[in-house]
Motif scaffolding. Structure first.
Motif, PDB file in Angstrom:
ATOM      1  N   GLU A  36       0.839  -1.202   0.000  1.00  0.00           N
ATOM      2  CA  GLU A  36       0.000   0.000   0.000  1.00  0.00           C
ATOM      3  C   GLU A  36       0.875   1.254   0.000  1.00  0.00           C
ATOM      4  O   GLU A  36       0.578   2.226  -0.706  1.00  0.00           O
ATOM      5  N   LEU A  37       1.939   1.223   0.765  1.00  0.00           N
ATOM      6  CA  LEU A  37       2.830   2.382   0.823  1.00  0.00           C
ATOM      7  C   LEU A  37       3.560   2.594  -0.499  1.00  0.00           C
ATOM      8  O   LEU A  37       3.737   3.736  -0.942  1.00  0.00           O
ATOM      9  N   ILE A  38       3.959   1.514  -1.155  1.00  0.00           N
ATOM     10  CA  ILE A  38       4.571   1.630  -2.478  1.00  0.00           C
ATOM     11  C   ILE A  38       3.552   2.190  -3.468  1.00  0.00           C
ATOM     12  O   ILE A  38       3.881   3.072  -4.285  1.00  0.00           O
ATOM     13  N   ALA A  39       2.321   1.710  -3.399  1.00  0.00           N
ATOM     14  CA  ALA A  39       1.275   2.209  -4.296  1.00  0.00           C
ATOM     15  C   ALA A  39       1.044   3.704  -4.083  1.00  0.00           C
ATOM     16  O   ALA A  39       0.928   4.469  -5.054  1.00  0.00           O
ATOM     17  N   ALA A  40       0.997   4.135  -2.840  1.00  0.00           N
ATOM     18  CA  ALA A  40       0.799   5.562  -2.554  1.00  0.00           C
ATOM     19  C   ALA A  40       1.955   6.388  -3.092  1.00  0.00           C
ATOM     20  O   ALA A  40       1.749   7.439  -3.724  1.00  0.00           O
ATOM     21  N   ALA A  41       3.174   5.925  -2.860  1.00  0.00           N
ATOM     22  CA  ALA A  41       4.347   6.655  -3.348  1.00  0.00           C
ATOM     23  C   ALA A  41       4.353   6.718  -4.865  1.00  0.00           C
ATOM     24  O   ALA A  41       4.650   7.775  -5.450  1.00  0.00           O
ATOM     25  N   HIS A  42       4.019   5.615  -5.509  1.00  0.00           N
ATOM     26  CA  HIS A  42       4.046   5.591  -6.972  1.00  0.00           C
ATOM     27  C   HIS A  42       2.951   6.471  -7.565  1.00  0.00           C
ATOM     28  O   HIS A  42       3.195   7.223  -8.510  1.00  0.00           O
ATOM     29  N   ALA A  43       1.743   6.401  -7.014  1.00  0.00           N
ATOM     30  CA  ALA A  43       0.658   7.250  -7.505  1.00  0.00           C
ATOM     31  C   ALA A  43       1.016   8.725  -7.371  1.00  0.00           C
ATOM     32  O   ALA A  43       0.810   9.518  -8.303  1.00  0.00           O
ATOM     33  N   SER A  92       4.995  -8.366  -8.043  1.00  0.00           N
ATOM     34  CA  SER A  92       4.976  -8.936  -9.392  1.00  0.00           C
ATOM     35  C   SER A  92       4.420  -8.009 -10.458  1.00  0.00           C
ATOM     36  O   SER A  92       4.663  -8.239 -11.645  1.00  0.00           O
ATOM     37  N   ALA A  93       3.668  -6.996 -10.092  1.00  0.00           N
ATOM     38  CA  ALA A  93       3.092  -6.094 -11.085  1.00  0.00           C
ATOM     39  C   ALA A  93       2.613  -4.817 -10.421  1.00  0.00           C
ATOM     40  O   ALA A  93       2.206  -4.827  -9.250  1.00  0.00           O
ATOM     41  N   ASP A 133       5.829   8.732 -21.088  1.00  0.00           N
ATOM     42  CA  ASP A 133       7.153   9.224 -20.705  1.00  0.00           C
ATOM     43  C   ASP A 133       7.228   9.446 -19.186  1.00  0.00           C
ATOM     44  O   ASP A 133       8.229   9.098 -18.561  1.00  0.00           O
ATOM     45  N   ALA A 134       6.179  10.014 -18.614  1.00  0.00           N
ATOM     46  CA  ALA A 134       6.156  10.225 -17.160  1.00  0.00           C
ATOM     47  C   ALA A 134       6.223   8.893 -16.420  1.00  0.00           C
ATOM     48  O   ALA A 134       6.900   8.770 -15.396  1.00  0.00           O
ATOM     49  N   LYS A 135       5.547   7.874 -16.950  1.00  0.00           N
ATOM     50  CA  LYS A 135       5.595   6.540 -16.329  1.00  0.00           C
ATOM     51  C   LYS A 135       7.025   5.992 -16.331  1.00  0.00           C
ATOM     52  O   LYS A 135       7.488   5.420 -15.347  1.00  0.00           O
ATOM     53  N   GLN A 136       7.724   6.175 -17.404  1.00  0.00           N
ATOM     54  CA  GLN A 136       9.091   5.666 -17.513  1.00  0.00           C
ATOM     55  C   GLN A 136      10.081   6.448 -16.657  1.00  0.00           C
ATOM     56  O   GLN A 136      11.073   5.891 -16.186  1.00  0.00           O
ATOM     57  N   ASN A 137       9.805   7.741 -16.454  1.00  0.00           N
ATOM     58  CA  ASN A 137      10.833   8.619 -15.891  1.00  0.00           C
ATOM     59  C   ASN A 137      10.549   9.209 -14.520  1.00  0.00           C
ATOM     60  O   ASN A 137      11.399   9.914 -13.980  1.00  0.00           O
ATOM     61  N   CYS A 138       9.399   8.919 -13.917  1.00  0.00           N
ATOM     62  CA  CYS A 138       9.230   9.411 -12.552  1.00  0.00           C
ATOM     63  C   CYS A 138      10.194   8.624 -11.662  1.00  0.00           C
ATOM     64  O   CYS A 138      10.503   7.462 -11.937  1.00  0.00           O
ATOM     65  N   PRO A 139      10.740   9.261 -10.625  1.00  0.00           N
ATOM     66  CA  PRO A 139      11.740   8.588  -9.795  1.00  0.00           C
ATOM     67  C   PRO A 139      11.291   7.258  -9.196  1.00  0.00           C
ATOM     68  O   PRO A 139      12.084   6.316  -9.104  1.00  0.00           O
ATOM     69  N   SER A 158       9.030   5.139 -10.510  1.00  0.00           N
ATOM     70  CA  SER A 158       9.036   4.150 -11.595  1.00  0.00           C
ATOM     71  C   SER A 158      10.450   3.654 -11.862  1.00  0.00           C
ATOM     72  O   SER A 158      10.672   2.451 -12.063  1.00  0.00           O
ATOM     73  N   LYS A 159      11.393   4.566 -11.873  1.00  0.00           N
ATOM     74  CA  LYS A 159      12.784   4.168 -12.096  1.00  0.00           C
ATOM     75  C   LYS A 159      13.263   3.227 -10.994  1.00  0.00           C
ATOM     76  O   LYS A 159      13.930   2.230 -11.263  1.00  0.00           O
ATOM     77  N   ALA A 160      12.926   3.536  -9.748  1.00  0.00           N
ATOM     78  CA  ALA A 160      13.346   2.694  -8.625  1.00  0.00           C
ATOM     79  C   ALA A 160      12.707   1.311  -8.686  1.00  0.00           C
ATOM     80  O   ALA A 160      13.294   0.339  -8.226  1.00  0.00           O
ATOM     81  N   LEU A 161      11.528   1.234  -9.263  1.00  0.00           N
ATOM     82  CA  LEU A 161      10.787  -0.027  -9.324  1.00  0.00           C
ATOM     83  C   LEU A 161      10.896  -0.686 -10.699  1.00  0.00           C
ATOM     84  O   LEU A 161      10.065  -1.517 -11.060  1.00  0.00           O
ATOM     85  N   SER A 162      11.905  -0.350 -11.452  1.00  0.00           N
ATOM     86  CA  SER A 162      12.005  -0.802 -12.844  1.00  0.00           C
ATOM     87  C   SER A 162      12.109  -2.319 -13.003  1.00  0.00           C
ATOM     88  O   SER A 162      11.870  -2.839 -14.089  1.00  0.00           O
ATOM     89  N   ALA A 163      12.416  -3.040 -11.958  1.00  0.00           N
ATOM     90  CA  ALA A 163      12.463  -4.505 -12.049  1.00  0.00           C
ATOM     91  C   ALA A 163      11.061  -5.117 -12.079  1.00  0.00           C
ATOM     92  O   ALA A 163      10.911  -6.300 -12.379  1.00  0.00           O
ATOM     93  N   VAL A 164      10.053  -4.307 -11.798  1.00  0.00           N
ATOM     94  CA  VAL A 164       8.667  -4.777 -11.749  1.00  0.00           C
ATOM     95  C   VAL A 164       7.941  -4.317 -13.013  1.00  0.00           C
ATOM     96  O   VAL A 164       8.066  -3.149 -13.400  1.00  0.00           O
ATOM     97  N   PRO A 165       7.169  -5.184 -13.660  1.00  0.00           N
ATOM     98  CA  PRO A 165       6.374  -4.733 -14.808  1.00  0.00           C
ATOM     99  C   PRO A 165       5.359  -3.669 -14.369  1.00  0.00           C
ATOM    100  O   PRO A 165       4.587  -3.880 -13.431  1.00  0.00           O
ATOM    101  N   ILE A 166       5.380  -2.525 -15.050  1.00  0.00           N
ATOM    102  CA  ILE A 166       4.486  -1.410 -14.745  1.00  0.00           C
ATOM    103  C   ILE A 166       3.659  -1.119 -15.987  1.00  0.00           C
ATOM    104  O   ILE A 166       4.208  -0.897 -17.066  1.00  0.00           O
ATOM    105  N   THR A 167       2.337  -1.137 -15.827  1.00  0.00           N
ATOM    106  CA  THR A 167       1.458  -0.790 -16.935  1.00  0.00           C
ATOM    107  C   THR A 167       0.746   0.523 -16.617  1.00  0.00           C
ATOM    108  O   THR A 167       0.644   0.923 -15.456  1.00  0.00           O
ATOM    109  N   LEU A 168       0.251   1.159 -17.679  1.00  0.00           N
ATOM    110  CA  LEU A 168      -0.421   2.446 -17.528  1.00  0.00           C
ATOM    111  C   LEU A 168      -1.679   2.477 -18.378  1.00  0.00           C
ATOM    112  O   LEU A 168      -1.634   2.167 -19.564  1.00  0.00           O
TER     113      LEU A 168
END
Length: 144
Positions: free
Chosen positions: A51-58, A96-97, A120-126, A128-138
């Protein structure tokens, strides 16, 4: 020059019957907020790491998108983002996702340009970069 933020965590006991607290002393947002096995895998009130990762990422993605839109000459009226973080137990606990779902009201922009800026924002927000090992969809929706 780096900006440093911190949080603290405390835990007592074993994984299933123990419990802990998380605090964010700089902001004061959380003060000894409960977390534990049942807040992570059950329905007990409290928070959990996903939940905390989700809040930070959002939050990070929404700020990055708002900034990128403004820099492109299309300051948004509003951007709302939901982030969902999956914790898979297959082969041991793994994030995992991550799914980002954003809706924005942006005057004077077409859907293709909005989508390109959002990608581009999805790829380059800090975060997203930190979590790049996880598949991220938008999923990005332009309103109005």
């Amino acid at each position: 020059m780096a900006t440093t933020r911190h949080a603290t965590a405390h835990w007592s006991g074993d994984l299933k019957t123990g419990g802990g607290t998380i605090s964010t002393p700089q902001s004061g947002l959380m003060t000894e907020t409960a977390y534990g096995f049942n807040t992570r895998f059950g329905d007990k009130k409290g928070t959990n790491p996903e939940e905390l990762i989700a809040a930070a990422h959002a939050a990070c993605f929404t700020m990055a998108l708002s900034n990128a839109l403004a820099q492109a000459g299309h300051a948004p009226d509003a951007v709302d983002t939901r982030a969902e973080v999956d914790l898979s137990m297959d082969g041991g606990p793994t994030i995992s996702a991550i799914r980002l779902q954003t809706k924005a009201k942006v005057p004077g922009i077409d859907d293709a340009k909005f989508r390109a800026i959002a990608d581009d924002a999805k790829q380059n927000c800090p975060v997203s970069k930190a979590l790049s090992a996880v598949p991220i969809t938008l999923e990005a929706e332009l309103l109005g």
